[in-house]
Design a protein around this motif. Structure first.
Motif, PDB file in Angstrom:
ATOM      1  N   GLN A 232      -0.056 -40.910  24.018  1.00 59.77           N
ATOM      2  CA  GLN A 232      -1.412 -40.978  24.577  1.00 59.77           C
ATOM      3  C   GLN A 232      -1.720 -42.399  25.092  1.00 59.77           C
ATOM      4  OE1 GLN A 232      -4.461 -39.543  21.942  1.00 59.77           O
ATOM      5  NE2 GLN A 232      -3.235 -37.752  21.276  1.00 59.77           N
ATOM      6  N   LEU A 233      -1.303 -43.394  24.322  1.00 55.95           N
ATOM      7  CA  LEU A 233      -1.553 -44.780  24.737  1.00 55.95           C
ATOM      8  C   LEU A 233      -0.872 -45.070  26.070  1.00 55.95           C
ATOM      9  CD1 LEU A 233      -2.903 -47.390  23.687  1.00 55.95           C
ATOM     10  CD2 LEU A 233      -0.678 -48.060  22.770  1.00 55.95           C
ATOM     11  N   ARG A 234       0.384 -44.602  26.206  1.00 48.07           N
ATOM     12  CA  ARG A 234       1.097 -44.808  27.465  1.00 48.07           C
ATOM     13  C   ARG A 234       0.361 -44.125  28.613  1.00 48.07           C
ATOM     14  NH1 ARG A 234       7.340 -43.336  27.679  1.00 48.07           N
ATOM     15  NH2 ARG A 234       7.415 -45.266  26.462  1.00 48.07           N
ATOM     16  N   GLN A 235      -0.158 -42.948  28.385  1.00 47.23           N
ATOM     17  CA  GLN A 235      -0.878 -42.217  29.432  1.00 47.23           C
ATOM     18  C   GLN A 235      -2.145 -42.957  29.841  1.00 47.23           C
ATOM     19  OE1 GLN A 235      -1.963 -38.257  28.240  1.00 47.23           O
ATOM     20  NE2 GLN A 235      -2.799 -37.704  30.249  1.00 47.23           N
ATOM     21  N   TYR A 236      -2.875 -43.425  28.842  1.00 47.31           N
ATOM     22  CA  TYR A 236      -4.108 -44.171  29.160  1.00 47.31           C
ATOM     23  C   TYR A 236      -3.801 -45.481  29.896  1.00 47.31           C
ATOM     24  CZ  TYR A 236      -6.760 -40.963  26.193  1.00 47.31           C
ATOM     25  OH  TYR A 236      -7.365 -39.849  25.659  1.00 47.31           O
ATOM     26  N   ARG A 237      -2.680 -46.128  29.523  1.00 43.03           N
ATOM     27  CA  ARG A 237      -2.315 -47.362  30.204  1.00 43.03           C
ATOM     28  C   ARG A 237      -1.989 -47.100  31.669  1.00 43.03           C
ATOM     29  NH1 ARG A 237       1.455 -50.157  25.537  1.00 43.03           N
ATOM     30  NH2 ARG A 237      -0.213 -51.362  24.502  1.00 43.03           N
ATOM     31  N   ARG A 238      -1.331 -46.007  31.938  1.00 46.23           N
ATOM     32  CA  ARG A 238      -1.043 -45.668  33.325  1.00 46.23           C
ATOM     33  C   ARG A 238      -2.338 -45.394  34.094  1.00 46.23           C
ATOM     34  NH1 ARG A 238       4.187 -41.625  32.395  1.00 46.23           N
ATOM     35  NH2 ARG A 238       5.708 -43.283  31.936  1.00 46.23           N
ATOM     36  N   GLN A 239      -3.269 -44.703  33.438  1.00 41.31           N
ATOM     37  CA  GLN A 239      -4.552 -44.451  34.080  1.00 41.31           C
ATOM     38  C   GLN A 239      -5.290 -45.774  34.334  1.00 41.31           C
ATOM     39  OE1 GLN A 239      -6.741 -41.731  31.638  1.00 41.31           O
ATOM     40  NE2 GLN A 239      -5.256 -40.039  31.896  1.00 41.31           N
ATOM     41  N   GLU A 240      -5.206 -46.656  33.348  1.00 43.19           N
ATOM     42  CA  GLU A 240      -5.857 -47.969  33.514  1.00 43.19           C
ATOM     43  C   GLU A 240      -5.240 -48.733  34.674  1.00 43.19           C
ATOM     44  OE1 GLU A 240      -6.810 -51.894  30.764  1.00 43.19           O
ATOM     45  OE2 GLU A 240      -4.853 -50.924  30.602  1.00 43.19           O
ATOM     46  N   GLN A 241      -3.901 -48.740  34.744  1.00 46.95           N
ATOM     47  CA  GLN A 241      -3.219 -49.458  35.821  1.00 46.95           C
ATOM     48  C   GLN A 241      -3.581 -48.882  37.178  1.00 46.95           C
ATOM     49  OE1 GLN A 241       1.024 -49.472  35.400  1.00 46.95           O
ATOM     50  NE2 GLN A 241       1.348 -50.761  37.202  1.00 46.95           N
ATOM     51  N   ALA A 242      -3.645 -47.544  37.259  1.00 49.55           N
ATOM     52  CA  ALA A 242      -3.986 -46.908  38.527  1.00 49.55           C
ATOM     53  C   ALA A 242      -5.403 -47.273  38.958  1.00 49.55           C
ATOM     54  CB  ALA A 242      -3.829 -45.391  38.407  1.00 49.55           C
ATOM     55  N   GLU A 243      -6.329 -47.289  37.991  1.00 53.46           N
ATOM     56  CA  GLU A 243      -7.715 -47.625  38.327  1.00 53.46           C
ATOM     57  C   GLU A 243      -7.833 -49.094  38.722  1.00 53.46           C
ATOM     58  OE1 GLU A 243     -11.729 -46.989  39.062  1.00 53.46           O
ATOM     59  OE2 GLU A 243     -10.031 -45.611  38.831  1.00 53.46           O
ATOM     60  N   GLU A 244      -7.116 -49.975  38.033  1.00 58.21           N
ATOM     61  CA  GLU A 244      -7.135 -51.395  38.401  1.00 58.21           C
ATOM     62  C   GLU A 244      -6.583 -51.601  39.808  1.00 58.21           C
ATOM     63  OE1 GLU A 244      -6.572 -53.507  33.989  1.00 58.21           O
ATOM     64  OE2 GLU A 244      -4.912 -53.409  35.411  1.00 58.21           O
ATOM     65  N   GLU A 245      -5.488 -50.906  40.110  1.00 58.81           N
ATOM     66  CA  GLU A 245      -4.913 -51.037  41.453  1.00 58.81           C
ATOM     67  C   GLU A 245      -5.873 -50.527  42.520  1.00 58.81           C
ATOM     68  OE1 GLU A 245      -1.177 -49.086  41.476  1.00 58.81           O
ATOM     69  OE2 GLU A 245      -0.143 -50.641  40.294  1.00 58.81           O
ATOM     70  N   ALA A 246      -6.606 -49.467  42.212  1.00 63.27           N
ATOM     71  CA  ALA A 246      -7.575 -48.947  43.176  1.00 63.27           C
ATOM     72  C   ALA A 246      -8.683 -49.970  43.438  1.00 63.27           C
ATOM     73  CB  ALA A 246      -8.167 -47.641  42.658  1.00 63.27           C
ATOM     74  N   ILE A 247      -9.125 -50.638  42.373  1.00 62.92           N
ATOM     75  CA  ILE A 247     -10.177 -51.654  42.521  1.00 62.92           C
ATOM     76  C   ILE A 247      -9.648 -52.856  43.309  1.00 62.92           C
ATOM     77  CG2 ILE A 247     -11.600 -53.304  41.246  1.00 62.92           C
ATOM     78  CD1 ILE A 247     -11.708 -51.160  38.996  1.00 62.92           C
ATOM     79  N   LEU A 248      -8.432 -53.305  42.973  1.00 58.09           N
ATOM     80  CA  LEU A 248      -7.849 -54.447  43.685  1.00 58.09           C
ATOM     81  C   LEU A 248      -7.604 -54.107  45.148  1.00 58.09           C
ATOM     82  CD1 LEU A 248      -5.284 -55.733  41.017  1.00 58.09           C
ATOM     83  CD2 LEU A 248      -7.475 -56.761  41.626  1.00 58.09           C
ATOM     84  N   ARG A 249      -7.153 -52.900  45.405  1.00 58.47           N
ATOM     85  CA  ARG A 249      -6.900 -52.506  46.793  1.00 58.47           C
ATOM     86  C   ARG A 249      -8.205 -52.439  47.592  1.00 58.47           C
ATOM     87  NH1 ARG A 249      -2.524 -51.273  49.106  1.00 58.47           N
ATOM     88  NH2 ARG A 249      -1.407 -51.134  47.116  1.00 58.47           N
TER      89      ARG A 249
END
Length: 824
Positions: A232-249
């Motif tokens: 679950q932690l790995r899944q949430y981290r991927r979601q976090e990374q995707a959301e961060e990349e969306a904000i940075l983009r």
């Protein structure tokens, strides 16, 4: 290219390195180290104007202006333009750069005397909305903040909950299986949480082995109890990374949309930093702004107390020797200057100093010389300095010089033909023919180049070398604006007397110490010192005498003449120094006297103000006492005896308030306009009008009429007039009942004192009272305001002998803004 060779020969790169240390940003430092030489005079004037305005700005601001936050965001802008994604730190650098440039523009916009900088920043856009959005989404560490989006905040909350659950379970396992673990710590392998377990006890903690120590004694096991939580932690981290990349983009896209404006903003910031570096370097050098002159049009070159900037740096930072300044003043008709003198005397340093000064002026730097700093804008600065020997190319010193000179002449677009090289050095054409021909060629070529030649014609046979040097310098006199050459050839010294476009200069040599002084002397050629030095060093007398015979008497006579000229120059310089010291002393005395005079005037002004205050105070007290006497007289019956007592009382008041000084016998008579003294008041005054026994005087702002007996001249002489019997003042009988005051306002019984000072109001009020005596009442309009004028008027009325009483007017007649005075 010869231009690049010249920059290397003049050590221009070292100066640029020094300039870069004064830059505030990385961009400014890079620009300073790669400083480009302007190709037009207009560009140089623009750079110089920027330096002047920043110089003035730095002098006026208490702490200077700051480039904090401005970063090199060029690569970030380029990547954003190409569609790449910027990191949080890169976005944060963009935001701080926008804020830093906005601060600089605000400082510039608040000034009205810096038009060049104002125009420079007029078109930049700092996009505060992008800056605010970046700060909202990116924290100070360059990480995407929780506040960037609700989704990211929610994901991070769940991440924390899962991580906390993993820690709780692992802590529980460590407590239960303490004997099986290598050490009670929780660590990570990749993105999985593990605990170090002893290899023999691995079965006590079932789970997935994520890693093994190098010895194999420790196994890093992820217990089965947390495997699902780890997933679950790995899944949430991927979601976090995707959301961060969306904000940075998203932020990157906003930056890319205005990339061209931000590139321009960055360029302006670099220009401002470079101008600031030039201003601060110029201040450190104690330089002064140059003025570009029309040398060919008749304006002379003036560089007084000029110092080599690299030697100044060496003296300040590397404990080098003191820098000896030189004076460079060249008449506009001069086209070639030949500098002679001993080796190590400073001839080459002089060339480099002049060359660097010309380049510094072109790039907008101040020149380390005394004002005024005046020199032409040289289109090109071309130099042949130093030795260009090359074994590989089979070049001698002479060949190296000639190759470089050929490149210089090619750059001047002039043909260096063999005929000009072989021109007869004894060509004795008339100076006026040279002048007219040279002026014509200069006007036709319109060449604005400065040519610097070190040891021109050296490295070959002296006869041929001097002939070549003469021909070359004559050619350059026709085709360059100014040429400065150093030489040892005596034949070049005579060119000044054949052609008025040539001038001699030399580096001074001290015969007593057998060493150069590094001072540049104009108009005097250098003399040979070889024989004198050899004799001083102990070479045999017979050898020196034989050498003198071989040199020839004519040469010795020239040396003696030059020595005489140098002695005369030293004498004139000594006298000029003494005159300068005398002038400085005179200026210092003048300043001291001026300061003392100003101090005395200030003390006199303060004394006058004090005396006027004391006089006003004494008059007010006397009026109060006189009014008291009059009131006592009015309260009793109007008899002659009472009048006599009142007169005696008033006389006593005058005696107490205005004590008489000892009189001096004299037949002194004052004149109108004369300054006299009033001993009773301790004042000096000006005579305005003379009557039989009275005189009208003015001191300060006051006018008054006094008896002639109460004045004296400034040297103490008194006016004597025959004494007359004193008249007894008998007041007229007062009516038993006072007449009713007239309460009707008219222009005769109304005075408007609004806006007046108290002192001015009193004099106006005095005239108004005398005019309104018959009506018995005076309306005084003073307004409400702060109340100070009303208080001063009331105090004046309270002590006035003709005022019976006073009161504020009714509300419908002005209230506290109007006072009604009832007169006697």
């Amino acid at each position: 290219m010869i231009q690049q060779e010249t920059l290397e020969l003049l050590e221009w790169n070292r100066l640029c390195q020094h300039l870069a240390t004064f830059a505030a940003t990385k961009l400014g430092a890079v620009a300073a180290r790669n400083l480009e030489i302007p190709t037009t005079k207009a560009e140089s004037l623009q750079l110089l104007a920027q330096t002047k305005e920043v110089y003035q700005l730095e002098q006026d601001l208490e702490t200077g202006w700051s480039f904090d936050g401005i970063a090199d965001i060029g690569e970030s802008l380029e990547r954003a333009k190409l569609g790449g994604m910027l990191s949080g730190q890169e976005l944060l650098d963009i935001a701080t750069t926008l804020a830093g440039v906005r601060r600089l523009r605000r400082v510039i916009d608040n000034r009205e005397d810096i038009p060049v900088l104002t125009e420079l920043v007029a078109e930049i856009r700092t996009y505060p909305e992008i800056e605010q959005e970046i700060h909202r989404c990116i924290d100070d560490a360059g990480k995407v903040a929780d506040r960037a989006s609700p989704k990211l905040a929610s994901i991070r909350v769940r991440l924390k909950e899962v991580r906390d659950s993993i820690y709780q379970k692992l802590q529980s396992i460590l407590q239960r299986q303490g004997g099986a673990v290598q050490e009670p710590v929780i660590t990570q392998r990749g993105d999985r949480f593990v605990i170090p377990v002893k290899a023999p006890q691995k079965d006590q903690i079932p789970g997935i082995i994520q890693d093994t120590s190098s010895t194999g004694a420790t196994l890093y096991i992820e217990p089965n109890a947390i495997v699902n939580l780890g997933n679950q932690l790995r899944q949430y981290r991927r979601q976090e990374q995707a959301e961060e990349e969306a904000i940075l983009r998203s932020l990157t896209e906003r930056v890319a949309a205005v990339e061209s404006d931000l590139e321009y903003l960055l360029a302006v910031a670099t220009i401002l930093d470079l101008a600031t570096a030039r201003a601060r370097y110029s201040l450190w050098l104690e330089g002064n702004a140059p003025r570009f002159i029309d040398f060919a049009g008749g304006e002379p070159i003036t560089l007084r107390q000029l110092r080599h900037p690299l030697l100044v740096w060496q003296h300040q930072h590397e404990q080098g020797t003191d820098v000896v300044p030189i004076n460079v003043q060249i008449d506009p008709k001069i086209r070639v200057v030949a500098i002679t003198g001993p080796n190590t005397g400073g001839k080459t340093v002089t060339l480099k100093t002049i060359g660097l000064s010309a380049l510094m002026a072109k790039v907008g730097l101040f020149i380390p010389a005394r004002e005024p700093v005046e020199l032409p804008w040289f289109e090109q600065v071309l130099a042949d300095i130093g030795d260009e020997q090359s074994i590989e190319q089979n070049l001698s010193t002479f060949s190296g010089h000639i190759r470089r000179i050929i490149r210089i002449l090619d750059t001047l677009k002039a043909e260096f033909s063999s005929s000009s090289v072989q021109k007869d050095p004894d060509d004795n054409r008339q100076a006026q023919e040279w002048d007219s021909e040279a002026v014509g060629k200069i006007q036709r070529t319109n060449n604005q180049s400065l040519i610097l030649l070190d040891e021109v014609g050296a490295g070959t046979d002296p006869a041929e070398g001097s002939a070549l040097a003469i021909a070359l310098l004559k050619y350059l006199a026709d085709n360059a604006l100014l040429t400065i050459a150093t030489t040892h050839y005596g034949e070049l010294k005579a060119l000044k007397y054949q052609d008025s476009r040539f001038e001699n200069a030399s580096v001074e040599f001290d015969d007593r110490t057998l060493s150069p002084t590094y001072r540049l002397l104009w108009g005097i050629p250098g003399r040979s010192n070889a024989l004198a030095i050899a004799q001083r060093l102990g070479l045999g007398q017979e050898i020196v005498e034989e050498a003198r015979k071989r040199v020839g008497g004519y040469s010795e006579e020239i040396n003696q003449t030059i020595a005489g000229l140098e002695a005369q120059r030293r004498e004139q310089e000594l006298k000029a120094k003494e005159a300068s010291q005398l002038l400085q002393q005179t200026e210092r005395f003048y300043t001291e006297i001026s300061e003392k005079a100003a101090s005395l005037q200030e003390k006199e002004r303060e004394l006058k103000q004090y005396q006027e205050r004391e006089v006003q105070k004494a008059i007010a007290q006397a009026k109060a006492e006189i009014a008291k006497v009059i009131r006592q007289l009015q309260q009793g019956s109007p008899t002659a005896q009472n009048a006599q007592k009142a007169t005696e009382a008033i006389g006593q008041i005058a005696e107490n308030r205005l004590p008489k000084l000892e009189k001096r016998s004299s037949s002194y008579v004052p004149k109108v306009g004369e300054r006299i003294r009033l001993p009773n008041l301790g004042q000096t005054a000006e005579v305005l009008h003379l009557a039989d026994e009275e005189v009208t005087v003015r001191f300060g702002l006051m006018k008054m009429t006094v008896p002639l007996t109460e004045i004296e001249s400034l040297d103490g002489k008194k006016v004597e007039i025959p004494a007359k019997p004193k008249a007894v003042f008998t007041p007229s009988p007062q009516p038993a009942t006072p007449k009713p005051p007239v309460t009707v306002r008219t222009s005769q019984n109304t005075v408007d004192l609004r806006g007046s000072r108290v002192a001015e109001a009193e004099s106006e009020l005095e005239r108004a009272i005398s005019k309104a005596t018959e009506s018995g009442v005076l309306w005084i309009i003073h307004g409400k305001g702060t109340g100070r004028l009303r208080e001063g008027i009331h105090e004046f009325l309270q002590h006035h002998p003709q005022v019976e009483r006073f009161e504020l007017a009714p509300q419908n007649e002005g209230g506290s803004g109007v006072t009604i005075a009832y007169l006697i």
